[in-house]
Write a protein that holds these residues in place. Sequence first.
Motif, short mmCIF file in Angstrom:
data_model
loop_
_atom_site.label_atom_id
_atom_site.label_comp_id
_atom_site.label_asym_id
_atom_site.label_seq_id
_atom_site.Cartn_x
_atom_site.Cartn_y
_atom_site.Cartn_z
N THR A 100 0.82 -1.22 0.00
CA THR A 100 0.00 0.00 0.00
C THR A 100 0.85 1.27 0.00
OG1 THR A 100 -0.16 -0.03 2.42
CG2 THR A 100 -1.90 -1.15 1.17
N GLY A 101 2.15 1.12 0.18
CA GLY A 101 3.03 2.29 0.16
C GLY A 101 4.48 1.86 0.22
N VAL A 102 5.37 2.72 -0.32
CA VAL A 102 6.81 2.46 -0.33
C VAL A 102 7.52 3.69 0.23
CG1 VAL A 102 8.82 1.90 -1.74
CG2 VAL A 102 6.59 0.93 -2.32
N VAL A 103 8.42 3.47 1.19
CA VAL A 103 9.18 4.56 1.80
C VAL A 103 10.30 4.99 0.85
CG1 VAL A 103 10.57 5.26 3.78
CG2 VAL A 103 8.66 3.67 4.09
N GLN A 104 10.42 6.29 0.64
CA GLN A 104 11.46 6.80 -0.24
C GLN A 104 12.85 6.48 0.30
OE1 GLN A 104 11.14 10.88 -1.41
NE2 GLN A 104 9.03 10.71 -2.12
N LEU A 113 9.98 -1.45 -6.12
CA LEU A 113 8.66 -1.93 -5.72
C LEU A 113 7.70 -0.75 -5.69
CD1 LEU A 113 9.51 -4.45 -2.84
CD2 LEU A 113 8.69 -4.98 -5.15
N MET A 114 6.43 -1.01 -5.96
CA MET A 114 5.47 0.07 -6.13
C MET A 114 4.17 -0.23 -5.38
SD MET A 114 6.06 0.90 -10.20
CE MET A 114 4.50 0.24 -10.52
N GLU A 115 3.41 0.83 -5.12
CA GLU A 115 2.08 0.69 -4.54
C GLU A 115 1.20 -0.14 -5.48
OE1 GLU A 115 -1.72 3.54 -3.28
OE2 GLU A 115 0.26 4.42 -3.58
#
Length: 405
Positions: A100-104, A113-115
């Motif tokens: 649901t989210g990826v930390v920069q 990897l992607m949402e």
Amino acid sequence: MKRFILILVVILITSSMLMAQKTVIVKKVKKPGVTVTMKGDTEDMEEMANDLAELKNIKVNITKGDDDVTKPYMGIYVEDLTFPKAQELRYEHTYGLLITGVVQNSPAWDARLMEDDIIMEINGAKITNSDEFDKIRSGFRVGDELVYSVFRNGKAESVKLTLSARPVKTSTPGEKTKTRLSAGYGGGSWIPMWFQTDMEDVNHVVNQLGFANLSEDGIFMQGLGGKLPVGKGYFIGGYATGYEYSTKKASIYPTDPLDPEFGNYQDWMMYTAALGGVTMDKRIPLTKNLITSMGLMLGGGSHSIELMHTNADYDWNTIGADLSSGNNNRSLMTKYYFVVQPRAEVMYRLLGWFGLRAEVGYTYGYAPKNGWHVEGVNNETFEINNSPKTEYQGLTVSVGPWFGF
């Protein structure tokens, strides 16, 4: 004095966290500020850090869990995959974990990897849910190279990722920790609805037969509704609600006491209303369990009044004459509308699959035909002369359960 108060605040906060079985270490105290390093196992650490950081010249370093800095770090937010989301992404398997989210600047970010990627396997091990993911992740160490099998854009892909140590998070004055919140996965339920609409024209007809007025304050409608996600917090669904009231009484016709049929007739009346259509909503999560939404319903509505005058004396050989004479008759009067309804909703989750919802809206109805009509046996309609242009609009309020989220 200010320095004394500042140090006292730090000591008090330190003591309270030790009482709660959290480890708090005062790392350095120097002019003109204070730096505090905090370790713990609960989510409250971030909230404490934010509150402490609002004090002047205090800098807070946070790490979660015992020796969390040495634990492997991926940099992704995940949640269990729901059936509606799997359909949306055209994913046909019954296992997998949704990103649901990826930390920069994290390992996951560097690995692209992607949402909305679905993690299918890690190093060949199937990922069935978040619990299984946590178990598998606990066996990894900093520096391990992993091969992720992910589902993206309709096909499976392999992605290599090298685990790193979790960076120390620094909270500065005024900075708040942001957490990505879920807009939910939809659901459905029974829909109770109070419709505050003008009933004057309906009561005009009802009164002519001597029946009591229907409520001038509105009508209580009920039905079923639901919605499913289509992405980016938008949901498409629909609902259908209705109201029905029927009654009977001794007819006031014929009025002549000398008439042999005087007092033998009954008048029946049934009023129905309908409201429903297709909905489009944009959900805005405020907390993990509290969601608001704004949306629009496009559909239809109707008024219907069915009347019957009868003495319940039907004869097969004279039924044609009875119909012609009007001794026993029945009619259905209707008025239909196109409807638009802007609305706002608040939903609170009590369980993972159950919550409460409250909604308020305003219904606007447009009648393509002027006046009321009598419906025939083959859906033909006959205009009622001198009938009013009855409005179909008003405030709607709905409060009830919700199955899903």
